[in-house]
Design an enzyme around this catalytic site. Structure first.
Site, PDB file in Angstrom:
ATOM      1  N   GLY A  76       0.476  -0.929   0.176  1.00  0.00           N
ATOM      2  CA  GLY A  76      -0.226  -0.347   0.097  1.00  0.00           C
ATOM      3  C   GLY A  76       0.900   1.421   0.362  1.00  0.00           C
ATOM      4  O   GLY A  76       1.912   1.522   0.079  1.00  0.00           O
ATOM      5  N   VAL A  98       0.921   4.868   1.751  1.00  0.00           N
ATOM      6  CA  VAL A  98       0.517   5.545   3.159  1.00  0.00           C
ATOM      7  C   VAL A  98       0.416   7.447   2.627  1.00  0.00           C
ATOM      8  O   VAL A  98       1.531   7.794   2.430  1.00  0.00           O
ATOM      9  CB  VAL A  98       1.296   5.036   4.473  1.00  0.00           C
ATOM     10  CG1 VAL A  98       0.330   6.104   5.193  1.00  0.00           C
ATOM     11  CG2 VAL A  98       1.242   3.502   4.385  1.00  0.00           C
ATOM     12  N   ASP A 106       7.475  -9.651   9.827  1.00  0.00           N
ATOM     13  CA  ASP A 106       7.167  -8.361   9.180  1.00  0.00           C
ATOM     14  C   ASP A 106       8.260  -7.850  10.078  1.00  0.00           C
ATOM     15  O   ASP A 106       7.826  -6.243   9.460  1.00  0.00           O
ATOM     16  CB  ASP A 106       6.205  -8.217   7.748  1.00  0.00           C
ATOM     17  CG  ASP A 106       6.536  -7.749   7.092  1.00  0.00           C
ATOM     18  OD1 ASP A 106       8.291  -7.951   6.773  1.00  0.00           O
ATOM     19  OD2 ASP A 106       5.657  -6.604   6.700  1.00  0.00           O
TER      20      ASP A 106
HETATM   21  N1  LIG Z   1       0.473   5.480  10.617  1.00  0.00           N
HETATM   22  C1  LIG Z   1       1.254   5.932   9.690  1.00  0.00           C
HETATM   23  N2  LIG Z   1       2.299   7.166  10.058  1.00  0.00           N
HETATM   24  C2  LIG Z   1       3.442   8.020   9.127  1.00  0.00           C
HETATM   25  N3  LIG Z   1       3.470   6.790   8.739  1.00  0.00           N
HETATM   26  C3  LIG Z   1       3.424   6.121   8.398  1.00  0.00           C
HETATM   27  C4  LIG Z   1       1.990   5.090   9.161  1.00  0.00           C
HETATM   28  N4  LIG Z   1       1.492   4.210   8.574  1.00  0.00           N
HETATM   29  C5  LIG Z   1       2.923   3.889   7.590  1.00  0.00           C
HETATM   30  N5  LIG Z   1       3.403   4.785   7.475  1.00  0.00           N
HETATM   31  C6  LIG Z   1       4.245   4.730   6.556  1.00  0.00           C
HETATM   32  O1  LIG Z   1       4.338   4.191   5.092  1.00  0.00           O
HETATM   33  C7  LIG Z   1       5.091   3.271   4.760  1.00  0.00           C
HETATM   34  C8  LIG Z   1       4.206   1.904   4.416  1.00  0.00           C
HETATM   35  O2  LIG Z   1       3.283   1.651   5.103  1.00  0.00           O
HETATM   36  P1  LIG Z   1       2.789  -0.078   5.395  1.00  0.00           P
HETATM   37  O3  LIG Z   1       4.311  -1.033   5.830  1.00  0.00           O
HETATM   38  O4  LIG Z   1       2.059  -0.534   5.851  1.00  0.00           O
HETATM   39  O5  LIG Z   1       2.364  -1.069   3.701  1.00  0.00           O
HETATM   40  P2  LIG Z   1       2.909  -1.880   3.542  1.00  0.00           P
HETATM   41  O6  LIG Z   1       2.541  -1.961   2.156  1.00  0.00           O
HETATM   42  O7  LIG Z   1       2.240  -3.095   4.349  1.00  0.00           O
HETATM   43  O8  LIG Z   1       4.486  -2.091   3.704  1.00  0.00           O
HETATM   44  P3  LIG Z   1       5.785  -3.317   3.136  1.00  0.00           P
HETATM   45  O9  LIG Z   1       6.412  -3.951   1.897  1.00  0.00           O
HETATM   46  O10 LIG Z   1       6.570  -3.272   5.247  1.00  0.00           O
HETATM   47  O11 LIG Z   1       4.208  -5.062   3.742  1.00  0.00           O
HETATM   48  C9  LIG Z   1       5.783   2.617   6.291  1.00  0.00           C
HETATM   49  O12 LIG Z   1       7.055   2.556   6.294  1.00  0.00           O
HETATM   50  C10 LIG Z   1       5.769   4.082   6.529  1.00  0.00           C
HETATM   51  O13 LIG Z   1       7.287   4.752   6.253  1.00  0.00           O
HETATM   52 MG   LIG Z   2       5.531  -2.313   5.805  1.00  0.00          MG
END
Ligand SMILES: Nc1ncnc2c1ncn2[C@@H]1O[C@H](COP(=O)(O)OP(=O)(O)OP(=O)(O)O)[C@@H](O)[C@H]1O
Ligand SMILES: [Mg+2]
Length: 545
Positions: free
Chosen positions: A116, A118, A226
């Site tokens: 995703g 963010v 993770d």
């Molecule tokens: N609540 C938040 N507040 C500030 N920054 C955030 C927040 N949630 C996520 N982020 C930023 O966005 C990035 C990506 O979020 P997240 O890890 O949830 O995504 P993902 O696609 O699930 O990542 P992964 O590749 O680890 O599975 C985080 O590494 C962080 O830098």
């Molecule tokens: Mg992540």
């Protein structure tokens, strides 16, 4: 609504870091419940619809509607299944805005992961800042959708823990998942790149926060899978919080083929053999601490990758930290999962125990100082009351000795009434000056200095006079004199004001020129009350609590 459990993810088609293990398709998968929304959205111009070509639900009209996603039961959270109406819902409906656009103002992109993007957003209804994670891929099928929605369940489950990200709500629209959560300052990875050198004291605090967060998961028999710096977020209070529950699995229910590995840089060696356990999270946390403490770039494969998993930590890095921290990291990174400490054992480490004790004593100290401030305030109020009582007694004694006469209502109603000289008993006591004013009010309660005037209904009430002074006729000559309860008399007020100014330079205490009074009975007597008025009686505690 009944709590329904989704089956665990089996298949993942993310090409980057997450691999699929012996994927089996579960034919009994069911869609998570859909909830009623308060309004319908017809189309979305802002999300890339070209990606939806071939998508399972591209033709499904229900995907156009924003649906709240929640696994909380109705009794737990009554409005979990209802999306709040946006402030400009009526206008937005005709503009075909998505629920996200109706409710939030997108301010900046905070980060991006495999699943995703963010964004930092401002909620249009309360102007608060939040983070909203929008899934990158459209739902390609029921299974993929169910896997994405599983993250919502985990967020809801851990939202209450202080070391896990606070989750607000989730919804789906246009085959995407949207998750609203608390906004954090930065990720631990961003923090490391910003600071480079992190003090060991801070590293221990981070380890404590993450061990607590991990304990909350492991106590429920869940594993994160993770753990990495990018999935740890730091809030404004510098508290570290676990985030990204996309790969969380239930140890009791999951078979090896149902789990998915996380980032290979942080992956425990036994994961390669398909062994998923809580110890895998401890390994990931250990290697993350190594990266944090030694500012080391972790390999995602190769010889160093294997060496790091065989207790061969590079000397040039590990020697830069204390032996105590080295030992903890080494045990956390033991090749044998059985030898790694559990989250409870980590929390029992003497160093972490000491920090916890310090935290507790800080909390106790804060509580004590709060109690002290409260009781100090209570004592001050008591003293105020005592002072009020003392002043009252004083005035009663003065009245008893005919040195003071309280104003009656008729006397205080206006200067016209004062023209009629009062025939008080004290009038017979020639030469004895009398102080006349009305004592009104009791302890002033407020966070400010207290003055004598606080005990009086108005400033004019303290205007002093002598018994028998020809008030109405002699008013022009009078300075600060008899009775001035002219609340509506502007000129009188102005006069008394200027009189007080004039007296500011005079004596400090309330004095009555008794010696002159006998000789100057007909002349107006000046009783200096200015300093009395201004004399600070006591200082109330300014602390609100
Ligand atoms: N609540 C938040 N507040 C500030 N920054 C955030 C927040 N949630 C996520 N982020 C930023 O966005 C990035 C990506 O979020 P997240 O890890 O949830 O995504 P993902 O696609 O699930 O990542 P992964 O590749 O680890 O599975 C985080 O590494 C962080 O830098
Ligand atoms: Mg992540």
């Amino acid at each position: 609504m009944d709590k329904q459990r989704l089956p665990l993810p089996e298949m993942r088609d993310d090409k980057h870091r997450h691999k699929q293990f012996n994927g089996h398709l579960d034919s009994n998968r069911f869609r998570p419940p859909k909830y009623k929304t308060r309004y319908t959205i017809f189309d979305n111009n802002n999300l890339n619809r070209s990606q939806s070509l071939g998508s399972c639900s591209a033709a499904n009209n229900s995907s156009q509607v924003a649906h709240a996603i929640s696994f909380r039961s109705g009794s737990e959270c009554p409005d979990a299944g209802i999306l709040p109406a946006s402030p400009n819902a009526s206008t937005s409906m005709c503009c075909n805005e998505s629920h996200f656009e109706q409710c939030f103002e997108r301010l900046a992109k905070l980060g991006e992961g495999s699943f995703g993007e963010v964004f930092q957003v401002r909620d249009r209804s309360d102007s608060q800042m939040y983070a909203v994670k929008i899934s990158k891929q459209l739902f390609r099928g029921e299974q993929y959708r169910a896997e994405r929605l599983e993250e919502v369940r985990r967020y809801e489950e851990f939202s209450g823990h202080e070391n896990c990200i606070r989750f607000i709500r989730a919804w789906e629209q246009y085959d995407r998942l949207f998750m609203q959560m608390e906004l954090c300052r930065e990720s631990l990875e961003q923090y490391l790149y910003r600071c480079r050198q992190i003090s060991e004291e801070r590293i221990w605090h981070i380890l404590l926060d993450l061990s607590r967060g991990l304990k909350s998961l492991h106590d429920r028999n869940l594993i994160h899978l993770d753990i990495k710096l990018d999935n740890v977020l730091i809030d404004d209070d510098d508290t570290c919080k676990l985030a990204d529950f996309g790969l969380v699995i239930d140890v009791d229910k999951a078979n090896n083929h149902q789990a998915t590995e996380g980032d290979s840089r942080y992956m425990a060696p036994e994961i390669l053999q398909g062994q998923f356990s809580k110890a895998a999270d401890i390994f990931s946390l250990g290697i993350a601490m190594l990266e944090l403490a030694c500012y080391m770039d972790l390999p995602s494969n190769g010889q160093l990758w294997h060496e790091l998993r065989q207790s061969k930590l590079p000397e040039e890095f590990i020697n830069t930290i204390s032996v105590e921290l080295q030992q903890v990291i080494r045990t956390m990174m033991s090749p044998d999962p059985q030898l790694r400490p559990t989250a409870d054992q980590l929390l029992a480490h003497p160093r972490l125990q000491r920090i916890q004790k310090e935290e507790k004593s800080m909390v106790t100290l804060k509580l004590l100082s709060k109690c002290f401030r409260r009781s100090r305030r209570a004592v001050w109020i008591k003293i105020c009351n005592l002072k009020t009582a003392a002043y009252r007694c004083l005035f009663y004694i003065l009245e008893f000795l005919h040195l003071y006469k309280p104003l009656t209502a008729s006397q205080s109603s206006g200067c016209g009434n004062n023209a009629a000289a009062p025939s008080s008993p004290s009038s017979s006591m020639l030469g004895v000056p009398r102080v006349e004013f009305q004592l009104v009010g009791s302890t002033p309660i407020g966070n400010r200095d207290c003055y004598v005037s606080d005990f009086l209904s108005s400033i004019d009430n303290l205007e002093l006079s002598q018994q028998g002074t020809p008030t109405a006729c002699g008013r022009e000559k009078l300075v600060n004199s008899t009775p001035l309860n002219h609340h509506h008399n502007k000129s009188a007020r102005l006069r008394s004001c200027s009189a007080r100014k004039a007296q500011a330079e005079n004596s400090n205490l309330l004095t009555v020129d008794a010696s002159n009074s006998r000789a100057n009975l007909s002349a107006p007597k000046v009783l200096d009350s200015s300093s009395f008025l201004r004399k600070k009686l006591f200082l109330l505690d300014s602390d609100e609590e």
